[in-house]
Design a protein around this motif. Structure first.
Motif, PDB file in Angstrom:
ATOM      1  N   UNK A 134       3.419  13.952   3.765  1.00  0.00           N
ATOM      2  CA  UNK A 134       3.942  12.690   4.355  1.00  0.00           C
ATOM      3  C   UNK A 134       3.393  11.536   3.277  1.00  0.00           C
ATOM      4  N   UNK A 135       4.893  10.718   3.294  1.00  0.00           N
ATOM      5  CA  UNK A 135       4.570   9.488   2.645  1.00  0.00           C
ATOM      6  C   UNK A 135       3.857   8.236   3.348  1.00  0.00           C
ATOM      7  N   UNK A 136       3.403   6.930   3.196  1.00  0.00           N
ATOM      8  CA  UNK A 136       3.505   6.297   3.713  1.00  0.00           C
ATOM      9  C   UNK A 136       3.696   4.585   2.711  1.00  0.00           C
ATOM     10  N   UNK A 137       4.725   4.040   3.338  1.00  0.00           N
ATOM     11  CA  UNK A 137       4.611   2.636   2.321  1.00  0.00           C
ATOM     12  C   UNK A 137       5.146   1.937   2.766  1.00  0.00           C
ATOM     13  N   UNK A 138       3.682   0.837   2.884  1.00  0.00           N
ATOM     14  CA  UNK A 138       4.383  -0.552   3.484  1.00  0.00           C
ATOM     15  C   UNK A 138       4.693  -1.565   2.472  1.00  0.00           C
TER      16      UNK A 138
ATOM     17  N   UNK B 238       1.069  -1.336   0.382  1.00  0.00           N
ATOM     18  CA  UNK B 238       0.096  -0.046  -0.002  1.00  0.00           C
ATOM     19  C   UNK B 238       0.869   1.330   0.013  1.00  0.00           C
ATOM     20  N   UNK B 239       0.691   2.097  -0.121  1.00  0.00           N
ATOM     21  CA  UNK B 239       1.205   3.565  -0.429  1.00  0.00           C
ATOM     22  C   UNK B 239      -0.029   4.631  -0.431  1.00  0.00           C
ATOM     23  N   UNK B 240       0.363   5.931   0.634  1.00  0.00           N
ATOM     24  CA  UNK B 240      -0.090   6.969   0.410  1.00  0.00           C
ATOM     25  C   UNK B 240       0.668   7.951   0.420  1.00  0.00           C
ATOM     26  N   UNK B 241       0.089   9.381  -0.022  1.00  0.00           N
ATOM     27  CA  UNK B 241       0.838  10.548  -0.136  1.00  0.00           C
ATOM     28  C   UNK B 241       0.154  11.694   0.837  1.00  0.00           C
ATOM     29  N   UNK B 242       0.395  12.833   1.609  1.00  0.00           N
ATOM     30  CA  UNK B 242      -0.565  13.098   1.370  1.00  0.00           C
ATOM     31  C   UNK B 242      -0.302  14.850   2.343  1.00  0.00           C
ATOM     32  N   UNK B 243      -0.856  15.975   2.304  1.00  0.00           N
ATOM     33  CA  UNK B 243      -0.392  16.962   3.296  1.00  0.00           C
ATOM     34  C   UNK B 243      -1.613  17.815   3.578  1.00  0.00           C
ATOM     35  N   UNK B 244      -1.435  17.880   4.765  1.00  0.00           N
ATOM     36  CA  UNK B 244      -2.728  19.260   5.496  1.00  0.00           C
ATOM     37  C   UNK B 244      -3.621  18.569   4.939  1.00  0.00           C
ATOM     38  N   UNK B 245      -3.885  16.903   5.933  1.00  0.00           N
ATOM     39  CA  UNK B 245      -4.945  16.473   6.071  1.00  0.00           C
ATOM     40  C   UNK B 245      -5.822  16.266   4.307  1.00  0.00           C
ATOM     41  N   UNK B 246      -4.851  16.358   3.071  1.00  0.00           N
ATOM     42  CA  UNK B 246      -5.266  16.227   1.786  1.00  0.00           C
ATOM     43  C   UNK B 246      -4.205  15.281   1.352  1.00  0.00           C
ATOM     44  N   UNK B 247      -5.092  14.257   0.956  1.00  0.00           N
ATOM     45  CA  UNK B 247      -4.454  13.021  -0.062  1.00  0.00           C
ATOM     46  C   UNK B 247      -4.393  12.839  -1.690  1.00  0.00           C
TER      47      UNK B 247
ATOM     48  N   UNK C 101       7.101   5.768   6.854  1.00  0.00           N
ATOM     49  CA  UNK C 101       6.596   6.656   7.119  1.00  0.00           C
ATOM     50  C   UNK C 101       6.937   8.128   6.902  1.00  0.00           C
ATOM     51  N   UNK C 102       7.969   8.676   5.797  1.00  0.00           N
ATOM     52  CA  UNK C 102       8.512  10.027   5.909  1.00  0.00           C
ATOM     53  C   UNK C 102       7.973  11.138   5.905  1.00  0.00           C
ATOM     54  N   UNK C 103       8.389  12.399   6.879  1.00  0.00           N
ATOM     55  CA  UNK C 103       7.400  13.520   6.752  1.00  0.00           C
ATOM     56  C   UNK C 103       8.792  14.657   6.396  1.00  0.00           C
ATOM     57  N   UNK C 104       8.001  15.592   5.436  1.00  0.00           N
ATOM     58  CA  UNK C 104       8.893  16.741   5.487  1.00  0.00           C
ATOM     59  C   UNK C 104       8.672  18.126   6.366  1.00  0.00           C
ATOM     60  N   UNK C 105       8.995  18.287   7.439  1.00  0.00           N
ATOM     61  CA  UNK C 105       9.177  18.990   8.193  1.00  0.00           C
ATOM     62  C   UNK C 105       8.593  20.158   7.430  1.00  0.00           C
ATOM     63  N   UNK C 106       9.446  21.216   6.141  1.00  0.00           N
ATOM     64  CA  UNK C 106       9.030  22.190   5.884  1.00  0.00           C
ATOM     65  C   UNK C 106       7.703  22.009   5.257  1.00  0.00           C
TER      66      UNK C 106
END
Length: 417
Positions: free
Chosen positions: A391-395, A114-123, A382-387
């Motif tokens: 967020x990218x999640x990969x299983x 599975x994979x998901x990419x999101x920012x600010x509660x938007x996928x 789960x990788x997170x860019x603070x700037x």
């Protein structure tokens, strides 16, 4: 293409990942889903009858085991979801089409479940493979350690823990007289205990016989009569190097931190997670935490959650500890996870290991620390860019050469998209 030119192409590819569609510089991997158990309906369990029991290693069991099967193989505890899930919007199929196409290609070639990419509660992108569904929980492996770090931050916020440089024995009295009793909480969180044990990035390996047997047990009686606290108390090898002097990845460190958490909250780790993290964060589905036979949570690799709830954890970190309008974890603790002070020099970028830093059970993937990662075996992260708060999640179900490099290029593309 020779080796030098191939490396140069990958560097150029990574630099341009924000503006160009991904074009692989690695050989396309042969697709054989039956290797992962498709023909058998994605079985679960310890492996074929008559064979040595393994929770990973029989690849045809990986898909099933890593998406719910392990919960039936180990004692486990349910972590109840929130009554008011934090909202997630999308994905909008008319946007981010190039990003989604590239993500699907990489997921297929590198065996992502599975994979998901999101920012600010938007996928931006969400996808499942191997017949997995949004309702399934995905096993985090060592991403669990980062969940423990968040719980530690909450304990520190509540002043249940006085200081990160306190010795572990101050909170776990059972360790009085133990060889690791004076290990500071900081050095445990930084995998710098100095314990004489070899698990990763070292040889010869001795971690199973020195400690991990207490988590998983021996074949053919895996997960039976396991007792991780007894395993910690039985660790009599002491230190190989002074604490705080070197990075040494071992399951002993998160397990000791988990024991501290149980002591200061006076409740099991999975209950701490439910009351202070999972429900306040707005988790949509129940999570599960594997335990030993005594009910002590496996803090090194025991946490499972749905893809979207893994993403919510990432967004909690990206938003400085805020979710649902509440400060779940203090910004100061999140800040600590991104930086290195004078007592953390052994785990700075390139010091922990080449091309990586470490802090408080999080991996650093860039020198300035603005990108951090929860990471687990077989391709979980789960990788997170603070700037940009991307967020990218990969299983996943396997480790493949080149996967990490290309997945990170995809992430940087998403950060600029």
């Amino acid at each position: 293409m020779n080796q030098t030119n191939n490396f140069s192409a990958r560097r150029l590819f990574l630099k341009g990942a924000g503006s160009l569609s991904l074009v692989s510089t690695f050989p396309r991997l042969a697709q054989a889903e039956d290797v992962f158990g498709q023909d058998q309906g994605y079985p679960t369990g310890w492996g074929p009858a008559g064979q040595r029991q393994q929770w990973e290693g029989y690849t045809q069991y990986h898909v099933g085991n890593f998406s719910g099967g392990l919960e039936k193989m180990f004692p486990s505890q349910r972590i109840k979801h929130s009554q008011a899930a934090s909202p997630l919007k999308g994905p909008n199929k008319n946007q981010h089409q190039t990003l989604s196409r590239d993500a699907r290609d990489l997921a297929k070639r590198f065996n992502a479940s599975s994979m998901l990419i999101a920012r600010d509660q938007t996928i931006f992108h969400e996808d499942y493979r191997f017949d997995r569904t949004p309702q399934m929980r995905f096993f985090g492996w060592s991403m669990t350690k980062s969940v423990v770090s968040l719980l530690f931050g909450i304990a520190l916020d509540q002043k249940l823990i006085k200081a990160i440089d306190d010795p572990v024995v101050q909170y776990v009295k059972e360790l009085k007289g133990h060889a690791l009793a004076d290990t500071t909480l900081r050095n445990l969180l930084n995998m710098s205990s100095g314990a004489d044990i070899c698990q990763e990035m070292c040889s010869p390996k001795n971690s199973f016989e020195r400690y991990e047997y207490s988590q998983i047990g021996y074949s053919p009686h895996r997960a039976e009569h396991t007792d991780m606290k007894a395993g910690l108390l039985d660790f009599h090898w002491g230190r190989k190097v002074p604490q705080g002097s070197a990075f040494n990845y071992t399951e002993i460190c998160p397990q000791l931190i988990a024991w501290v958490l149980e002591s200061v909250f006076n409740q099991p780790v999975y209950k701490i997670a439910e009351h202070y993290l999972w429900q306040p964060m707005g988790a949509e589905q129940d999570a599960v935490w594997l335990t030993d036979s005594k009910g002590f949570s496996i803090a090194s690799a025991g946490f499972s959650a749905t893809l979207r709830d893994w993403a919510r954890l990432g967004m909690l970190i990206a938003n400085h500890g805020v979710a649902q309008g509440q400060q779940i974890i203090s910004k100061s603790w999140i800040d600590e996870c991104y930086k290195h002070g004078p007592k953390d020099q052994q785990v700075k970028f390139n010091n922990a290991t080449r091309g990586r830093g470490y802090r408080n059970f999080f991996w650093h993937v860039v020198p300035d620390g603005h990108v951090i990662r929860m990471a687990g075996a077989k391709g979980q992260f789960v990788v997170i860019d603070r700037k940009t708060k991307t967020v990218l999640v990969r299983t996943g179900v396997s480790d493949e050469r080149g996967a990490e490099e290309e997945m990170m290029a995809l992430f940087y593309q998403a950060c600029k998209g």
